[in-house]
Design a protein around this motif. Structure first.
Motif, PDB file in Angstrom:
ATOM      1  N   UNK A 101       0.829  -1.207   0.000  1.00 15.69           N
ATOM      2  CA  UNK A 101       0.000   0.000   0.000  1.00 15.69           C
ATOM      3  C   UNK A 101       0.861   1.254   0.000  1.00 15.69           C
ATOM      4  N   UNK A 102       1.896   1.273   0.850  1.00 12.67           N
ATOM      5  CA  UNK A 102       2.801   2.429   0.882  1.00 12.67           C
ATOM      6  C   UNK A 102       3.562   2.555  -0.437  1.00 12.67           C
ATOM      7  N   UNK A 103       3.990   1.414  -1.002  1.00  7.59           N
ATOM      8  CA  UNK A 103       4.706   1.446  -2.276  1.00  7.59           C
ATOM      9  C   UNK A 103       3.819   1.965  -3.404  1.00  7.59           C
ATOM     10  N   UNK A 104       2.534   1.603  -3.372  1.00  6.17           N
ATOM     11  CA  UNK A 104       1.619   2.082  -4.412  1.00  6.17           C
ATOM     12  C   UNK A 104       1.427   3.595  -4.324  1.00  6.17           C
ATOM     13  N   UNK A 105       1.380   4.123  -3.094  1.00  3.33           N
ATOM     14  CA  UNK A 105       1.269   5.578  -2.924  1.00  3.33           C
ATOM     15  C   UNK A 105       2.537   6.272  -3.419  1.00  3.33           C
ATOM     16  N   UNK A 106       3.691   5.674  -3.137  1.00  4.80           N
ATOM     17  CA  UNK A 106       4.953   6.201  -3.643  1.00  4.80           C
ATOM     18  C   UNK A 106       4.961   6.202  -5.171  1.00  4.80           C
ATOM     19  N   UNK A 107       4.467   5.118  -5.753  1.00  7.73           N
ATOM     20  CA  UNK A 107       4.410   5.038  -7.206  1.00  7.73           C
ATOM     21  C   UNK A 107       3.492   6.078  -7.815  1.00  7.73           C
ATOM     22  N   UNK A 108       2.335   6.304  -7.191  1.00 11.61           N
ATOM     23  CA  UNK A 108       1.391   7.300  -7.703  1.00 11.61           C
ATOM     24  C   UNK A 108       1.996   8.707  -7.632  1.00 11.61           C
ATOM     25  N   UNK A 109       2.689   9.000  -6.530  1.00 11.23           N
ATOM     26  CA  UNK A 109       3.319  10.319  -6.402  1.00 11.23           C
ATOM     27  C   UNK A 109       4.435  10.491  -7.430  1.00 11.23           C
ATOM     28  N   UNK A 110       5.259   9.451  -7.604  1.00 10.08           N
ATOM     29  CA  UNK A 110       6.326   9.520  -8.595  1.00 10.08           C
ATOM     30  C   UNK A 110       5.780   9.683 -10.010  1.00 10.08           C
ATOM     31  N   UNK A 111       4.679   8.987 -10.301  1.00 12.01           N
ATOM     32  CA  UNK A 111       4.057   9.114 -11.618  1.00 12.01           C
ATOM     33  C   UNK A 111       3.502  10.513 -11.839  1.00 12.01           C
ATOM     34  N   UNK A 112       2.975  11.129 -10.776  1.00 10.57           N
ATOM     35  CA  UNK A 112       2.503  12.511 -10.876  1.00 10.57           C
ATOM     36  C   UNK A 112       3.652  13.441 -11.255  1.00 10.57           C
ATOM     37  N   UNK A 113       4.803  13.235 -10.621  1.00  5.46           N
ATOM     38  CA  UNK A 113       5.964  14.070 -10.943  1.00  5.46           C
ATOM     39  C   UNK A 113       6.406  13.866 -12.394  1.00  5.46           C
ATOM     40  N   UNK A 114       6.371  12.625 -12.865  1.00  4.14           N
ATOM     41  CA  UNK A 114       6.759  12.353 -14.259  1.00  4.14           C
ATOM     42  C   UNK A 114       5.791  13.002 -15.241  1.00  4.14           C
ATOM     43  N   UNK A 115       4.498  12.953 -14.928  1.00  6.91           N
ATOM     44  CA  UNK A 115       3.522  13.572 -15.823  1.00  6.91           C
ATOM     45  C   UNK A 115       3.679  15.090 -15.843  1.00  6.91           C
TER      46      UNK A 115
END
Length: 427
Positions: free
Chosen positions: A242-256
């Motif tokens: 769950x924590x890793x998925x939140x990290x992934x979503x935040x990182x993807x936001x930065x990439x977008x």
């Protein structure tokens, strides 16, 4: 008998076009009413939706979906194919292998096989046809590469299976890594085999200079790092899924944002993730209601007792189950297959001594094969629609990859540690 009637009603409702979540809930409610009346129905409805939707692991789903949507609006799909093409496109069949690698990358981004197949249809198929690749072969490798999204983490199908089966999401995601790599390698080797046997299927192309290759990594490199980071923190025990998925979503936001995605695109991505999450939550809640009913019918226990009485070798039983999943894959998508069958089949499989994590990977791999197999392989129709090519051409091109996948399934059945080693070795 009651359980079989409910299953027949369920498939009838699905054939009429009712959403799978509502069909499962309706059949479950009808069965619960027949067995226990209003009190039983209301007791289940008062507890199941809240207890299911409030599960901590379930937060993983919307976060991974949000991660996928943010990456999609960053338009990384074309860049993935372009990077792979620059490194290996000059080989005979290199564009096909690049499609498989791009499919693996998209799998780690989207978690959706149909979305990956549609994206690859636009990104890679025109390039292969432009360079003289035989059309059915090009379409076949696109269709099969799209199915990798079911297996490579963060796979939505893996998360759904783990939740329904009541096992850890982290070990389930880790279990998909080695099989995902081997499936990608199998697709690449199949491409090479086909073009070596018949060089006319795929001409060679010009080799890109190293300057262009390294420049392409500056675009796709951050996305690869993000995927490795999300998976790595789970494996190392640094973060929960769950924590890793939140990290992934935040990182993807930065990439977008780095890709200059507009505000409307970002809000559109959030809306898409919310809609997809609501759909999957509805399916899981419906499956839980249906599962309560099935538990009350004692159908699974009767099935286990009946199979045990036959005295069959357990591998014959597992082969029969896998053939069932292959057939179901012709007609249903992977989420529907998992929600309908896992509550019924998994207790039988574990009673035979098979590991539930191993079985989950095998089931998802068989559903992957079903997605490209006639008569109703969904990914084949997605590619046909996206490219305006005859669906028969897609099925013809994908046949060698289906056979190669079935051989790989046999290897996984014979050597289960290929699947279980990574989750067993995690901290």
């Amino acid at each position: 008998m009651l359980a079989m009637i409910s299953l027949a009603l369920l498939f009838a409702l699905l054939a009429l076009g009712m959403p799978i979540g509502f069909a499962l809930a309706l059949c479950g409610i009808a069965g619960l009413y027949y067995l226990g009346g209003y009190d039983t129905v209301f007791g289940v409805l008062q507890t199941v939706p809240l207890s299911t939707a409030s599960g901590y692991d379930l937060v993983t789903l919307p976060m991974f979906l949000l991660m996928a949507e943010f990456i999609i609006v960053s338009r990384i799909a074309d860049d993935l194919f372009d990077t792979a093409t620059k490194f290996i496109g000059h080989l005979r069949g290199g564009l096909g292998i690049a499609t498989a690698l791009a499919g693996a990358g998209l799998a780690a981004i989207t978690g959706s096989s149909t979305a990956a197949a549609a994206t690859l249809s636009v990104a890679s198929l025109p390039a292969m046809i432009k360079h003289g690749y035989e059309r059915s072969m090009a379409a076949g490798v696109v269709a099969i590469s799209g199915t990798l999204a079911m297996l490579i983490p963060p796979s939505i199908a893996m998360v759904v299976y783990a939740i329904i089966a009541g096992i850890g999401v982290g070990p389930m995601l880790l279990a998909g890594i080695i099989p995902g790599v081997l499936v990608t390698l199998t697709i690449a080797l199949t491409v090479r085999f086909l073009v070596i046997r018949d060089p006319r299927l795929a001409p060679t192309t010009a080799k890109a200079p190293w300057k262009e290759r390294l420049a392409s990594l500056r675009i796709t490199g951050p996305m690869v790092v993000l995927i490795l980071l999300v998976t790595g923190v789970i494996y190392a025990g640094i973060a929960t899924p769950t924590e890793a998925s939140a990290l992934g979503a935040f990182g993807a936001l930065l990439l977008s944002m780095r890709a200059n995605a507009s505000k409307s695109q970002l809000w559109g991505a959030v809306g898409q993730a919310v809609r997809a999450s609501c759909m999957i939550f509805t399916i899981i809640i419906g499956a839980k209601i249906f599962g309560y009913f099935f538990t009350m019918t004692q159908f699974t226990q009767d099935l286990i007792a009946w199979v045990s009485s036959l005295g069959l070798n357990r591998y014959l039983v597992i082969v029969a189950i896998l053939l069932l999943y292959l057939v179901l894959g012709f007609f249903l998508d992977q989420i529907a297959i998992l929600t309908i069958t896992v509550p019924v089949i998994l207790p039988l499989v574990t009673s035979l001594g098979f590991d539930p994590i191993w079985f989950g990977v095998i089931v998802i791999l068989m559903a992957e094969v079903g997605l490209v197999t006639p008569p109703l392989g969904l990914n084949a129709f997605v590619v046909a629609r996206a490219t305006n090519r005859p669906v028969g051409e897609i099925f013809r091109g994908v046949t060698p990859y289906v056979l190669a996948h079935l051989v790989l399934v046999g290897i996984f059945v014979a050597f289960p540690q290929l699947i279980l080693w990574l989750p067993n070795s995690a901290n």
